[in-house]
Motif scaffolding. Structure first.
Motif, PDB file in Angstrom:
ATOM      1  N   MET A   1       0.849  -1.180   0.000  1.00 30.77           N
ATOM      2  CA  MET A   1       0.000   0.000   0.000  1.00 30.77           C
ATOM      3  C   MET A   1       0.891   1.238   0.000  1.00 30.77           C
ATOM      4  N   ASN A   2       0.574   2.141  -0.895  1.00 31.43           N
ATOM      5  CA  ASN A   2       1.343   3.374  -0.999  1.00 31.43           C
ATOM      6  C   ASN A   2       0.812   4.403  -0.015  1.00 31.43           C
ATOM      7  N   LYS A   3       1.717   4.923   0.790  1.00 34.63           N
ATOM      8  CA  LYS A   3       1.324   5.975   1.722  1.00 34.63           C
ATOM      9  C   LYS A   3       1.503   7.325   1.039  1.00 34.63           C
ATOM     10  N   GLN A   4       0.485   8.152   1.137  1.00 34.61           N
ATOM     11  CA  GLN A   4       0.540   9.492   0.590  1.00 34.61           C
ATOM     12  C   GLN A   4       0.035  10.452   1.654  1.00 34.61           C
ATOM     13  N   MET A   5       0.405  11.701   1.505  1.00 36.99           N
ATOM     14  CA  MET A   5      -0.007  12.718   2.456  1.00 36.99           C
ATOM     15  C   MET A   5      -1.145  13.534   1.846  1.00 36.99           C
ATOM     16  N   ALA A   6      -2.179  13.758   2.639  1.00 40.72           N
ATOM     17  CA  ALA A   6      -3.267  14.642   2.239  1.00 40.72           C
ATOM     18  C   ALA A   6      -3.168  15.879   3.126  1.00 40.72           C
ATOM     19  N   ILE A   7      -3.158  17.049   2.501  1.00 38.84           N
ATOM     20  CA  ILE A   7      -3.018  18.311   3.233  1.00 38.84           C
ATOM     21  C   ILE A   7      -4.295  19.110   3.045  1.00 38.84           C
ATOM     22  N   CYS A   8      -4.914  19.505   4.150  1.00 39.90           N
ATOM     23  CA  CYS A   8      -6.131  20.312   4.113  1.00 39.90           C
ATOM     24  C   CYS A   8      -5.775  21.704   3.594  1.00 39.90           C
ATOM     25  N   LEU A   9      -6.553  22.202   2.645  1.00 30.48           N
ATOM     26  CA  LEU A   9      -6.290  23.528   2.091  1.00 30.48           C
ATOM     27  C   LEU A   9      -6.893  24.644   2.936  1.00 30.48           C
ATOM     28  N   ARG A  10      -7.531  24.292   4.032  1.00 25.77           N
ATOM     29  CA  ARG A  10      -8.081  25.320   4.917  1.00 25.77           C
ATOM     30  C   ARG A  10      -7.165  25.588   6.106  1.00 25.77           C
ATOM     31  N   CYS A  11      -6.661  24.497   6.736  1.00 21.75           N
ATOM     32  CA  CYS A  11      -5.859  24.686   7.946  1.00 21.75           C
ATOM     33  C   CYS A  11      -4.434  24.142   7.835  1.00 21.75           C
ATOM     34  N   GLY A  12      -4.147  23.308   6.827  1.00 23.59           N
ATOM     35  CA  GLY A  12      -2.813  22.772   6.661  1.00 23.59           C
ATOM     36  C   GLY A  12      -2.562  21.463   7.387  1.00 23.59           C
ATOM     37  N   GLN A  15      -2.491  14.523   6.815  1.00 27.91           N
ATOM     38  CA  GLN A  15      -2.956  13.188   7.152  1.00 27.91           C
ATOM     39  C   GLN A  15      -2.222  12.184   6.269  1.00 27.91           C
ATOM     40  N   VAL A  16      -1.826  11.065   6.818  1.00 28.12           N
ATOM     41  CA  VAL A  16      -1.245   9.992   6.021  1.00 28.12           C
ATOM     42  C   VAL A  16      -2.396   9.108   5.572  1.00 28.12           C
ATOM     43  N   ARG A  17      -2.501   8.902   4.251  1.00 29.12           N
ATOM     44  CA  ARG A  17      -3.610   8.135   3.686  1.00 29.12           C
ATOM     45  C   ARG A  17      -3.064   7.036   2.790  1.00 29.12           C
ATOM     46  N   THR A  18      -3.820   5.983   2.631  1.00 30.74           N
ATOM     47  CA  THR A  18      -3.450   4.911   1.720  1.00 30.74           C
ATOM     48  C   THR A  18      -4.498   4.710   0.638  1.00 30.74           C
ATOM     49  N   ASP A  19      -5.574   5.479   0.649  1.00 27.71           N
ATOM     50  CA  ASP A  19      -6.685   5.269  -0.277  1.00 27.71           C
ATOM     51  C   ASP A  19      -6.798   6.350  -1.354  1.00 27.71           C
ATOM     52  N   LEU A  20      -5.720   7.064  -1.625  1.00 34.19           N
ATOM     53  CA  LEU A  20      -5.820   8.194  -2.548  1.00 34.19           C
ATOM     54  C   LEU A  20      -5.561   7.830  -3.994  1.00 34.19           C
ATOM     55  N   GLY A  21      -4.922   6.721  -4.269  1.00 31.99           N
ATOM     56  CA  GLY A  21      -4.667   6.313  -5.644  1.00 31.99           C
ATOM     57  C   GLY A  21      -3.314   6.774  -6.146  1.00 31.99           C
ATOM     58  N   TYR A  22      -3.150   6.738  -7.451  1.00 35.32           N
ATOM     59  CA  TYR A  22      -1.866   7.003  -8.102  1.00 35.32           C
ATOM     60  C   TYR A  22      -1.666   8.492  -8.325  1.00 35.32           C
ATOM     61  N   LEU A  23      -0.500   9.020  -7.927  1.00 33.37           N
ATOM     62  CA  LEU A  23      -0.206  10.437  -8.085  1.00 33.37           C
ATOM     63  C   LEU A  23       0.622  10.748  -9.324  1.00 33.37           C
ATOM     64  N   GLY A  24       1.342   9.789  -9.845  1.00 35.02           N
ATOM     65  CA  GLY A  24       2.198  10.046 -11.001  1.00 35.02           C
ATOM     66  C   GLY A  24       3.446  10.814 -10.603  1.00 35.02           C
ATOM     67  N   ILE A  36     -13.415  15.277   5.005  1.00 33.82           N
ATOM     68  CA  ILE A  36     -13.601  15.918   6.305  1.00 33.82           C
ATOM     69  C   ILE A  36     -12.247  15.988   6.994  1.00 33.82           C
ATOM     70  N   CYS A  37     -11.860  17.181   7.366  1.00 28.33           N
ATOM     71  CA  CYS A  37     -10.585  17.401   8.046  1.00 28.33           C
ATOM     72  C   CYS A  37     -10.775  17.167   9.542  1.00 28.33           C
ATOM     73  N   PRO A  38      -9.883  16.413  10.186  1.00 28.34           N
ATOM     74  CA  PRO A  38     -10.036  16.165  11.618  1.00 28.34           C
ATOM     75  C   PRO A  38      -9.824  17.412  12.477  1.00 28.34           C
ATOM     76  N   ARG A  39      -9.032  18.360  12.006  1.00 27.88           N
ATOM     77  CA  ARG A  39      -8.786  19.581  12.780  1.00 27.88           C
ATOM     78  C   ARG A  39      -9.925  20.580  12.574  1.00 27.88           C
ATOM     79  N   CYS A  40     -10.301  20.842  11.325  1.00 26.68           N
ATOM     80  CA  CYS A  40     -11.348  21.829  11.024  1.00 26.68           C
ATOM     81  C   CYS A  40     -12.740  21.303  11.380  1.00 26.68           C
ATOM     82  N   GLY A  41     -12.942  20.007  11.154  1.00 30.60           N
ATOM     83  CA  GLY A  41     -14.260  19.426  11.353  1.00 30.60           C
ATOM     84  C   GLY A  41     -15.207  19.752  10.218  1.00 30.60           C
ATOM     85  N   MET A  42     -14.663  20.251   9.108  1.00 33.88           N
ATOM     86  CA  MET A  42     -15.473  20.633   7.961  1.00 33.88           C
ATOM     87  C   MET A  42     -15.037  19.830   6.738  1.00 33.88           C
TER      88      MET A  42
END
Length: 77
Positions: A1-12, A15-24, A36-42
């Motif tokens: 499983m490829n680990k990728q980082m997801a960065i919220c564009l509201r608060c920064g 999150q480490v995710r494995t379900d995002l797919g191929y980035l190229g 849903i961002c865990p920090r923003c709650g939005m």
């Protein structure tokens, strides 16, 4: 499983995710679905990257779009 980082564009929040797919070879991509961002709650837009340190280095070297500047300021903190 490829680990990728997801960065919220509201608060920064990173999150480490494995379900995002191929980035190229792109330094980052803007995800089409909002998550849903865990920090923003939005449900906000996120970007995905393989390596934050490499993304920071690439954005330090060359900033082409206003979104690049915004992302650089989010991950700089």
């Amino acid at each position: 499983m490829n680990k990728q980082m997801a960065i919220c564009l509201r608060c920064g929040k990173v999150q480490v995710r494995t379900d995002l797919g191929y980035l190229g070879n792109a330094p980052y991509i803007v995800l089409q679905k909002s998550m849903i961002c865990p920090r923003c709650g939005m449900e906000t837009k996120h970007i995905a990257t393989k390596d934050i340190k490499m993304l920071k280095k690439q954005l330090t070297d060359s900033i082409y779009k206003p979104l690049d500047t915004y992302i650089f300021h989010l991950i700089k903190e």
